[in-house]
Design an enzyme around this catalytic site. Structure first.
Site, PDB file in Angstrom:
ATOM      1  N   TYR A  62       0.838  -1.204   0.000  1.00 66.99           N
ATOM      2  CA  TYR A  62       0.000   0.000   0.000  1.00 66.99           C
ATOM      3  C   TYR A  62       0.873   1.256   0.000  1.00 66.99           C
ATOM      4  O   TYR A  62       0.681   2.173  -0.802  1.00 66.99           O
ATOM      5  CB  TYR A  62      -0.937  -0.013   1.207  1.00 66.99           C
ATOM      6  CG  TYR A  62      -1.768   1.247   1.333  1.00 66.99           C
ATOM      7  CD1 TYR A  62      -2.872   1.447   0.500  1.00 66.99           C
ATOM      8  CD2 TYR A  62      -1.454   2.223   2.273  1.00 66.99           C
ATOM      9  CE1 TYR A  62      -3.636   2.608   0.609  1.00 66.99           C
ATOM     10  CE2 TYR A  62      -2.216   3.372   2.382  1.00 66.99           C
ATOM     11  CZ  TYR A  62      -3.298   3.571   1.550  1.00 66.99           C
ATOM     12  OH  TYR A  62      -4.046   4.718   1.657  1.00 66.99           O
ATOM     13  N   LYS A  98       1.670   4.284  -2.987  1.00 69.16           N
ATOM     14  CA  LYS A  98       1.632   5.735  -2.768  1.00 69.16           C
ATOM     15  C   LYS A  98       2.911   6.396  -3.286  1.00 69.16           C
ATOM     16  O   LYS A  98       2.874   7.485  -3.859  1.00 69.16           O
ATOM     17  CB  LYS A  98       1.462   6.042  -1.276  1.00 69.16           C
ATOM     18  CG  LYS A  98       0.139   5.594  -0.692  1.00 69.16           C
ATOM     19  CD  LYS A  98      -1.004   6.404  -1.250  1.00 69.16           C
ATOM     20  CE  LYS A  98      -2.303   6.100  -0.550  1.00 69.16           C
ATOM     21  NZ  LYS A  98      -3.407   6.908  -1.076  1.00 69.16           N
ATOM     22  N   PRO A 115      -0.305  12.617   4.256  1.00 65.77           N
ATOM     23  CA  PRO A 115      -0.768  12.406   5.634  1.00 65.77           C
ATOM     24  C   PRO A 115      -0.128  11.180   6.280  1.00 65.77           C
ATOM     25  O   PRO A 115       0.257  10.235   5.599  1.00 65.77           O
ATOM     26  CB  PRO A 115      -2.275  12.199   5.463  1.00 65.77           C
ATOM     27  CG  PRO A 115      -2.411  11.600   4.098  1.00 65.77           C
ATOM     28  CD  PRO A 115      -1.290  12.196   3.267  1.00 65.77           C
ATOM     29  N   VAL A 132      -4.239   8.130   9.259  1.00 68.05           N
ATOM     30  CA  VAL A 132      -5.432   8.965   9.415  1.00 68.05           C
ATOM     31  C   VAL A 132      -6.454   8.298  10.338  1.00 68.05           C
ATOM     32  O   VAL A 132      -6.843   7.146  10.129  1.00 68.05           O
ATOM     33  CB  VAL A 132      -6.065   9.259   8.038  1.00 68.05           C
ATOM     34  CG1 VAL A 132      -7.287  10.156   8.191  1.00 68.05           C
ATOM     35  CG2 VAL A 132      -5.044   9.907   7.103  1.00 68.05           C
TER      36      VAL A 132
END
Length: 199
Positions: free
Chosen positions: A13, A17, A41, A44
């Site tokens: 994952y 990104k 970020p 989250v």
């Protein structure tokens, strides 16, 4: 600085990104019509538009509140930010003239126990952990807790530091407190039935 530890086989994952942002910079640097502003970020949390147990953040908080981790949490360092602060950062990135480049959006560096503490304080009737479990036990049981052993090996007993000063100076971010983030998220999960209501 780029995440160089993620790959197709380890933390895919995060790797996706990295690839997506690198491609975005490639496209942005090949033209002169617009400037690219990136929001990066950390983990989250906080009450979202709809609580869902299939969401990674909600799934973790569920483990904290349903008794799965009542004997303790791993002593792992994490970086967290409220979903509402991430939304604010996106809006400001699009409209503030000083916004530019990459922006780390992260409220704080903390441990998993520090995530659990504000929940335990406001919801004392729930089996929220109040201590940590030994590192070797976390390492052995990691696959059964949805964690990769490599991640445990690299992160155990560490709380790293992330510099969010650019987001504060350029995007004028004022991050929500840890209490607000986790207590309001937990309350939303109770209301949604993800965590059973106590009588």
């Amino acid at each position: 600085v780029w995440n160089t530890s993620a790959s197709k086989t380890y933390n895919p994952y995060a790797y996706s990104k990295v690839l997506a942002e690198k491609k975005a910079w490639e496209i942005a640097n090949a033209q002169s019509h617009y400037k690219l502003v990136v929001i990066n970020p950390s983990w989250v949390h906080g009450p979202g538009l709809k609580a869902s147990a299939s969401n990674e953040s909600y799934a973790f908080i569920k483990l904290l509140g349903d008794g799965t981790m009542k004997n303790g949490v791993p002593n792992l360092g994490v970086w967290v930010v409220d979903v509402r602060d991430v939304a604010t950062a996106h809006v400001r990135a699009g409209f503030l003239p000083d916004a530019e480049g990459r922006n780390i959006i992260s409220a704080r560096n903390c441990s998993m126990l520090e995530m659990a503490t504000p929940i335990h304080e406001k919801f004392p009737d729930y089996p929220v952990p109040s201590g940590t479990v030994p590192w070797f036990l976390v390492y052995l049981l990691a696959p059964f807790m949805g964690m990769e052993r490599t991640m445990v090996w690299r992160s155990a007993n560490l709380v790293g530091a992330i510099d969010n000063s650019k987001s504060i100076n350029k995007l004028h971010m004022a991050y929500r407190s840890q209490e607000e983030t986790f207590q309001e998220m937990f309350a939303q999960m109770i209301e949604a039935g993800i965590i059973p209501k106590k009588p």
